[in-house]
Design an enzyme around this catalytic site. Structure first.
Site, mmCIF file in Angstrom:
data_model
loop_
_atom_site.group_PDB
_atom_site.id
_atom_site.type_symbol
_atom_site.label_atom_id
_atom_site.label_comp_id
_atom_site.label_asym_id
_atom_site.label_seq_id
_atom_site.Cartn_x
_atom_site.Cartn_y
_atom_site.Cartn_z
ATOM 1 N N PRO A 34 -3.909 -7.309 9.861
ATOM 2 C CG PRO A 34 -5.908 -8.482 9.845
ATOM 3 C CD PRO A 34 -5.359 -7.107 10.010
ATOM 4 C CB CYS A 41 14.476 -7.960 -15.515
ATOM 5 S SG CYS A 41 13.574 -9.100 -14.449
ATOM 6 C CG HIS A 51 16.034 -7.523 -10.534
ATOM 7 N ND1 HIS A 51 14.998 -7.135 -9.716
ATOM 8 C CD2 HIS A 51 15.452 -8.194 -11.584
ATOM 9 C CE1 HIS A 51 13.847 -7.554 -10.236
ATOM 10 N NE2 HIS A 51 14.100 -8.188 -11.361
#
Length: 343
Positions: A182, A130, A242
């Protein structure tokens, strides 16, 4: 008469995106079949305004199927792609299983369309990583103009590149931070919520990660083996899209203005580059879009012929599903695929 297309891995992020893009682009398919593992049998997936029921891969007969879009991971592709190809169906694979095979073309249609003719050796075509796909779309027109010598890439990769588990982990960890629960870590090596992780894929002997190695090897295979490439790949707390900061050294002179104009004319590229607040693209804005966006084009004063650019794209689309469908379109448009049903 249209083609018969099978999508393997149809229940995953990329598989669902493939089905969506086939419909959006009006791909000439008479029939589309959704395939996955047996545990997904009967699952319903969308294809345009239709709903398809997923069939098990290991029970499907590929005789009469023209194209298989494979997005089920490297191990499954290694096992099944040769079998599917032997049945006469062209496989376009989205995993890393075949990218480095010299007898399998690695294709981004805007970059090296002519290389697709080599698919007949194994009846398999590979889709690049990608982060490499969007990179070479932006680099190709610049390389043609001024010849690239070296690139330094820093990637900022969204969690969807790690699949649904990556997206779920970012969501769950972010929620845990806000409600003081948590923070549990399963998919990533360190907490991803409100953090960045300079580690994607496994480490190699030289200290690079496999993701960084992929960018180097795939860029050389598709663009030019003489180009020197170094990369640092980083996972960031973004769901889709991205980003890449790229420093480029050229053999010949090129100005930022020239680069901007070249990229504006280049297929698949969209330049958004205003030198003002917000005059650039971020991954959030690229989600759901087909273009490879280029911003922050400027000259590097530390090099004789150097540029810096910022590249952003939807990794599920141009980085995976869209590019796979474009490869299938290329096969058809160049007359390289004969309809077996019609024959």
């Amino acid at each position: 008469m249209g083609y018969k297309v099978a999508v393997v891995g149809a229940t995953g992020n990329v598989g669902r995106e493939m089905l969506s893009i086939l419909s959006e682009r009006g791909f000439p398919a008479d029939e589309v079949v959704a395939l996955a593992s047996r545990r997904s049998q009967g699952t319903e997936v969308s294809f345009g305004d239709k709903t398809l029921k997923v069939k098990p891969l290991d029970q499907y007969d590929f005789a009469g199927t023209d194209i298989c879009l494979m997005s089920a991971g490297g191990e499954i592709s290694k096992e099944w792609s040769p079998k599917i190809a032997a049945a006469g169906c062209v496989v376009i694979d989205n995993s890393s299983a075949w990218r480095y095979d010299p007898d399998v073309p690695l294709i981004v249609p805007e970059v090296n369309a002519d290389a697709i003719s080599g698919f007949t050796k194994k009846n398999i075509i590979a889709n690049p990583n990608c982060s490499t796909a969007q990179l070479v779309v932006a680099l190709k027109p610049l390389h043609d103009h001024a010849k690239i010598k070296r690139i330094v890439v820093s990637t900022y990769q969204s969690v969807s590149g790690a699949g649904k588990e990556g997206m779920d982990e970012l969501f769950q960890q972010s929620r845990a931070v806000f409600v003081a629960d948590p923070v549990e870590r399963k998919k990533f090596t360190k907490r991803i919520a409100f953090n960045v992780i300079p580690h994607i894929d496994v480490f190699m002997e030289d200290g690079s990660t496999k993701e960084e190695w992929k960018v180097m090897v795939e860029t050389k295979k598709m663009l030019d083996p003489k180009i020197k490439v170094t990369c640092t790949a980083v996972r960031v707390p973004v769901f889709i899209g991205h980003s890449e900061a790229v420093n480029i050294e050229f053999e010949n002179e090129i100005t930022a203005d020239e680069a901007r104009e070249i990229l504006r004319q280049a297929p698949g590229c969209l330049v958004i580059d205003k030198h003002e607040d917000g005059g650039y693209i971020t991954p959030y804005e690229s989600a759901g879009e087909d273009a490879t966006y280029i911003s922050r084009i400027r000259e590097d004063q530390t090099l004789e012929n150097g540029l810096n650019i910022w590249i952003v794209a939807d990794n599920l689309r141009k980085g995976a599903a869209l590019n796979t469908v474009q490869i299938a379109e290329l096969l058809i448009n160049r007359g390289l695929l004969k309809q077996r049903q019609a024959a």
